[in-house]
Scaffold this active site. Structure first.
Site, short mmCIF file in Angstrom:
data_model
loop_
_atom_site.label_atom_id
_atom_site.label_comp_id
_atom_site.label_asym_id
_atom_site.label_seq_id
_atom_site.Cartn_x
_atom_site.Cartn_y
_atom_site.Cartn_z
N GLY A 46 0.73 -1.15 0.03
CA GLY A 46 0.08 0.03 0.08
C GLY A 46 0.82 1.15 -0.06
N ASP A 99 -5.21 3.21 10.61
CA ASP A 99 -6.56 2.93 11.13
C ASP A 99 -6.79 2.71 12.40
OD1 ASP A 99 -9.33 2.72 9.94
OD2 ASP A 99 -8.95 0.49 10.09
N PHE A 149 -13.80 4.01 3.44
CA PHE A 149 -12.82 3.34 2.85
C PHE A 149 -12.31 3.92 1.61
CE2 PHE A 149 -10.87 -0.43 0.73
CZ PHE A 149 -10.24 -1.01 1.77
N VAL A 150 -11.04 4.15 1.72
CA VAL A 150 -10.30 4.85 0.40
C VAL A 150 -9.41 3.93 -0.43
CG1 VAL A 150 -10.67 6.94 1.55
CG2 VAL A 150 -8.63 5.69 1.98
N ASP A 179 -5.45 -0.29 -1.98
CA ASP A 179 -6.26 -1.30 -2.65
C ASP A 179 -7.62 -1.55 -2.37
OD1 ASP A 179 -5.24 -2.64 -0.82
OD2 ASP A 179 -5.84 -4.37 -1.68
N ARG A 213 -4.91 0.50 -7.00
CA ARG A 213 -3.58 1.00 -6.33
C ARG A 213 -3.04 1.80 -7.53
NH1 ARG A 213 -2.04 -2.09 -1.98
NH2 ARG A 213 -2.45 -4.38 -2.26
P1 5GP Z 1 -4.74 -1.01 11.17
O1 5GP Z 1 -3.92 -1.94 11.50
O2 5GP Z 1 -4.34 0.55 11.58
O3 5GP Z 1 -6.12 -1.01 11.32
O4 5GP Z 1 -4.81 -0.91 9.50
C1 5GP Z 1 -3.76 -0.44 8.59
C2 5GP Z 1 -3.74 -1.09 7.18
O5 5GP Z 1 -4.99 -1.30 6.90
C3 5GP Z 1 -3.40 -0.23 6.38
O6 5GP Z 1 -1.98 -0.37 6.07
C4 5GP Z 1 -4.06 -0.76 5.21
O7 5GP Z 1 -3.62 -1.79 4.36
C5 5GP Z 1 -5.62 -1.12 5.57
N1 5GP Z 1 -6.69 -0.13 5.39
C6 5GP Z 1 -7.30 0.85 6.64
N2 5GP Z 1 -7.89 1.65 6.07
C7 5GP Z 1 -7.98 1.63 4.86
C8 5GP Z 1 -8.67 2.31 3.93
O8 5GP Z 1 -9.66 2.89 3.86
N3 5GP Z 1 -8.43 1.64 2.56
C9 5GP Z 1 -7.45 0.66 2.19
N4 5GP Z 1 -7.38 0.38 0.93
N5 5GP Z 1 -6.82 0.31 3.27
C10 5GP Z 1 -7.02 0.41 4.41
#
Ligand code: 5GP
Length: 187
Positions: A49, A108, A158-159, A165, A171
């Site tokens: 990502g 996130d 969700f972006v 992706d 991507r």
């Molecule tokens: P965390 O462990 O902070 O919950 O998640 C981080 C990972 O979740 C990011 O590296 C990404 O891969 C994925 N992620 C979280 N939110 C989004 C979103 O809005 N879009 C996408 N494409 N991936 C997300």
């Protein structure tokens, strides 16, 4: 890329344009250049990502930096975190005594980075900072996770695009957009 067709049709709307992104990435590069003056940081790209952001960011940093790459599992093909973090590809080089900057696409819940930063500190990094393109502070489950540099705070949506992706697609969108829920709700 034509914004009236193809991948763009799956977006509810564009959240951040390529111009807005480029401006912030430039500012972040300048900040890192200032903060790490006289140092030789290791920039760690979290695949896949962060790859697009990483490629742009390193070219905005005017320092003798080195690169490394790591792949960890987070989402699979869903849009909610599983809480399970696995190293799929580890760093190639030792980070003992190094100033490490972890470059991530989006924070996130914070679960992924909190796990990762612990591991990297255990390996004896001299310092460790996080540079994230996007931050969703409203979704944080690990409040103590400190995001040292981030380009944009975004709402809980969700972006995709600019490296991010859904199910390994989108991507290559040059802008960042909110994916239409009909795309993942139909699965
Ligand atoms: P965390 O462990 O902070 O919950 O998640 C981080 C990972 O979740 C990011 O590296 C990404 O891969 C994925 N992620 C979280 N939110 C989004 C979103 O809005 N879009 C996408 N494409 N991936 C997300």
């Amino acid at each position: 890329m034509n914004q009236d067709t193809g991948l763009y049709c799956d977006l509810d709307r564009i959240l951040l344009t390529r111009e807005q992104i480029a401006e912030k990435v430039h500012e972040l590069g300048a900040a890192i250049t200032r903060d790490y003056e006289g140092k030789k940081p290791v920039l760690v790209c979290i695949l896949k990502g962060a790859s697009v952001f990483f490629a742009d960011l390193i070219r905005e940093i005017e320092l003798p930096l080195t690169l490394d790459f790591m792949a960890i599992s987070s989402y699979g093909s869903a849009t909610k975190t599983s809480g399970v973090v696995r190293i799929l590809k580890d760093l190639d080089n030792d980070i003992l005594g190094k100033d490490v900057i972890v470059v991530e696409d989006i924070v996130d819940s914070g679960i992924t980075l909190s796990y990762l930063t612990k591991i990297l500190m255990q390996r004896g990094a001299k310092s460790l900072k996080i540079a994230a393109l996007l931050d969703k502070p409203a979704r944080r489950k690990i409040p103590e996770l400190k995001v040292d540099y981030s380009c944009f705070n975004i709402p809980d949506a969700f972006v995709v695009g600019y490296g991010l992706d859904y199910d390994q697609t989108y991507r290559n969108l040059p802008d960042i957009g909110i994916l239409s829920p009909r795309i993942y709700e139909q699965k």
